[in-house]
Every structure is written in C-alpha cells, then in structure tokens.
Design an enzyme around this catalytic site. Sequence first.
Site, short mmCIF file in Angstrom:
data_model
loop_
_atom_site.label_atom_id
_atom_site.label_comp_id
_atom_site.label_asym_id
_atom_site.label_seq_id
_atom_site.Cartn_x
_atom_site.Cartn_y
_atom_site.Cartn_z
N ASN A 1 75.46 -29.82 -1.21
CA ASN A 1 76.53 -30.62 -0.64
C ASN A 1 77.81 -30.58 -1.47
OD1 ASN A 1 77.64 -33.15 0.80
ND2 ASN A 1 77.37 -33.87 -1.31
N TYR B 1 89.44 -23.34 2.38
CA TYR B 1 88.41 -24.34 2.70
C TYR B 1 87.69 -23.96 4.00
CZ TYR B 1 86.32 -28.97 3.47
OH TYR B 1 85.44 -30.01 3.70
N LYS C 1 83.76 -22.82 4.29
CA LYS C 1 82.83 -23.71 5.00
C LYS C 1 82.25 -23.05 6.24
CE LYS C 1 82.83 -27.47 2.45
NZ LYS C 1 81.58 -28.04 1.90
N1 LIG Z 1 84.93 -36.43 3.54
C1 LIG Z 1 85.10 -35.67 4.61
O1 LIG Z 1 85.88 -36.02 5.51
C2 LIG Z 1 84.31 -34.39 4.75
C3 LIG Z 1 84.31 -33.76 6.02
C4 LIG Z 1 83.58 -32.59 6.17
C5 LIG Z 1 82.87 -32.06 5.10
N2 LIG Z 1 82.90 -32.68 3.89
C6 LIG Z 1 82.14 -32.08 2.80
O2 LIG Z 1 81.24 -33.05 2.28
C7 LIG Z 1 80.86 -32.68 0.95
C8 LIG Z 1 80.89 -33.92 0.08
O3 LIG Z 1 82.24 -34.37 -0.03
P1 LIG Z 1 82.64 -35.92 0.03
O4 LIG Z 1 83.48 -36.11 1.22
O5 LIG Z 1 81.44 -36.75 -0.16
O6 LIG Z 1 83.65 -36.02 -1.21
P2 LIG Z 1 83.46 -36.34 -2.74
O7 LIG Z 1 83.05 -37.75 -2.91
O8 LIG Z 1 84.70 -35.85 -3.39
O9 LIG Z 1 82.22 -35.44 -3.16
C9 LIG Z 1 82.31 -34.10 -3.61
C10 LIG Z 1 81.12 -33.85 -4.51
O10 LIG Z 1 81.10 -32.47 -4.90
C11 LIG Z 1 80.94 -32.40 -6.31
N3 LIG Z 1 81.55 -31.18 -6.82
C12 LIG Z 1 82.79 -30.70 -6.55
N4 LIG Z 1 82.99 -29.55 -7.22
C13 LIG Z 1 81.86 -29.30 -7.92
C14 LIG Z 1 81.46 -28.28 -8.80
N5 LIG Z 1 82.27 -27.24 -9.10
N6 LIG Z 1 80.22 -28.33 -9.35
C15 LIG Z 1 79.40 -29.37 -9.06
N7 LIG Z 1 79.71 -30.36 -8.22
C16 LIG Z 1 80.93 -30.33 -7.67
C17 LIG Z 1 81.64 -33.67 -6.82
O11 LIG Z 1 81.13 -34.06 -8.07
P3 LIG Z 1 81.86 -33.87 -9.50
O12 LIG Z 1 83.33 -34.07 -9.29
O13 LIG Z 1 81.21 -34.95 -10.33
O14 LIG Z 1 81.48 -32.51 -9.93
C18 LIG Z 1 81.21 -34.68 -5.78
O15 LIG Z 1 79.94 -35.21 -6.09
C19 LIG Z 1 81.83 -31.58 0.52
O16 LIG Z 1 81.17 -30.33 0.57
C20 LIG Z 1 82.93 -31.65 1.57
O17 LIG Z 1 83.57 -30.42 1.77
C21 LIG Z 1 83.60 -33.84 3.69
#
Ligand SMILES: NC(=O)c1ccc[n+]([C@@H]2O[C@H](COP(=O)([O-])OP(=O)(O)OC[C@H]3O[C@@H](n4cnc5c(N)ncnc54)[C@H](OP(=O)(O)O)[C@@H]3O)[C@@H](O)[C@H]2O)c1
Length: 254
Positions: A90, A157, A161
Amino acid sequence: MGRLSGKVALITGASSGIGRATALLFAAEGAKLVVGARRQAELESLVAQIRDAGGEAVALAGDVRGEDYASALVALAVERFGRLDIAFNNAGTLGEGGASTEVSADGWNDTLAINLTGAFLGAKHQIGQMLRHGGGSVIFTSTFVGYTVAFPGVAAYAASKSGLIGLTQALAAEFGPQGIRVNAILPGAVDTDMYRSMNDTSESQAFITTLHALKRVATPEELARSVLYLASDDSSFVTGTASLVDGGVSITRT
Ligand SMILES: NC(=O)c1ccc[n+]([C@@H]2O[C@H](COP(=O)([O-])OP(=O)(O)OC[C@H]3O[C@@H](n4cnc5c(N)ncnc54)[C@H](OP(=O)(O)O)[C@@H]3O)[C@@H](O)[C@H]2O)c1
C-alpha cells in the site's frame, strides 16, 4: 470479529492513512501483523495501539525502494509468526507532478520506484513465501486516476498506479494455479495526509467532493473494510481484479 483469525498479514505504508486503518482493522479481526513504512515513531505507536487492544504486531521501518527491505519484512513475518498469508502493498507517493514537459527523469523514476517497482519487489518476496504454505492473498493499492479518470499534471503517479493493474493481472495468472490471489484496490479520494497535501484549500476539497457520486470523500476505515474483503476468504474466488472503491467518481460527470 475473527475474519482473519490465524492469519499473518504484512502491510506497507502502515504509518498513516489507509495502511494504518487497515492494520487496526486486520488486528481487530484476529490477524498477526508485520507493519512497515519509513517513519519509525508512527509505526511504534501503531504497534502499541494494537497490543493495547490485545492484538499481535511487529514493525520494521524501511524504504520500499530497497529489495532488502522487501525480503526483511517477509523474513520478520516468518521469524515472529511462522508464515505469511496476506500482503497489502500500500505504500505510495504522489511523486513529482506538474507539467509533464517539466517533470525530471529522476522524479519520474523515483515515483515508479516507490509505487510500482517497490510493490513488485514486495510481491516477489511475499509470493515466494506464500508458495511454501499453499496460498495467500496479495493486494496492491492503485487508484482510479489513470484508469477511469484522467487529470493533468500527474503523469508519473497515473502511470505507476495503472502499472499496478497490469502487475496484478500478470501475477494473478501466474500464481493462481498455486492458490495465490492477487487484486488491486482502486480508491476514490480518501481523507488522508496524501489527500490533504494535494487538496489544501476548502475550495479544492469541495471540488474533489463534487466529482464523487456520493458527494463526499472516503474515510480510511471505509477503504480498510474493502481491503479486508480482498484479504479474507470472503473473496476466495476473486483474483486479478481492479476493484474500484471510489464513491462513484468513475461514473460521475458533474
Ligand atoms: N488518499 C487518497 O485519496 C488516495 C486515493 C487513491 C489511492 N491512494 C493510495 O493509497 C495509498 C496510501 O496513501 P494514503 O492516502 O493513506 O496516504 P498517506 O497517509 O500519505 O500514506 C502513504 C503511506 O506510504 C508510505 N510510504 C511512502 N513512501 C514510502 C517509501 N518510499 N517507503 C516506505 N513507505 C513509504 C508512508 O509512510 P512513511 O512516510 O512513514 O514512509 C505512508 O505510510 C497510496 O499508495 C496512495 O497512492 C490514496
């Protein structure tokens, strides 16, 4: 309660947002957890919360760009809990956005390294372990962006994805005969740090809300419940899917 009793699950991107909510739900449903992300303090507070509620979890901080980290997370699951049944890949980043004519090669490559290659390296090691126990469920976090809806300024992005959807299909076909299910979840907008970093004004949040048929964005907990479905035996005949959990953003024309 107990839909994941006896299962061992690994979750990346567990320090916040969708990953954190999923970790808490999986633990409440009886799974033993290995959680990963880069921010150690957030992982430790998550593990403490799970243990306080009577669950079992262990954290390992690291960066999904490294293959050593992918193998170490799996090794930790085996060492502490003896097996691996579920993996939720994720972790993700918005990466470098803006006009595509201005995106740097480094920014492009880094976005793919985290969102696509990192997820592949995770699955490579997770599936290798799951095969020893006769099956498992692998889930990737993709998005509707670049699949059903396009926006300007997010080429890396969207490409990374939507690449996950091809990866999902390829792995599902390759390992289905050995009992491994592989699915992608495609959230609409979810109220997390990532969402707020991209939509930092009430105007832009109102605009995003309007794009969804339900006229709201999701909570991380709503996504977690859909991930639970794909992780659990409730989805035992579901594999190779791009599973939209998007509040109708894909079918809405405002
Ligand atoms: N929020 C939305 O509207 C949305 C919509 C569609 C898809 N998504 C997807 O959902 C997933 C989770 O995102 P979220 O919305 O929950 O946002 P978030 O709270 O910013 O979570 C992102 C997570 O990814 C981790 N991460 C980022 N880069 C990393 C790296 N290089 N190595 C290890 N961990 C990493 C971050 O942890 P650290 O910073 O601690 O490393 C964090 O735990 C993502 O893949 C995102 O693209 C989100």
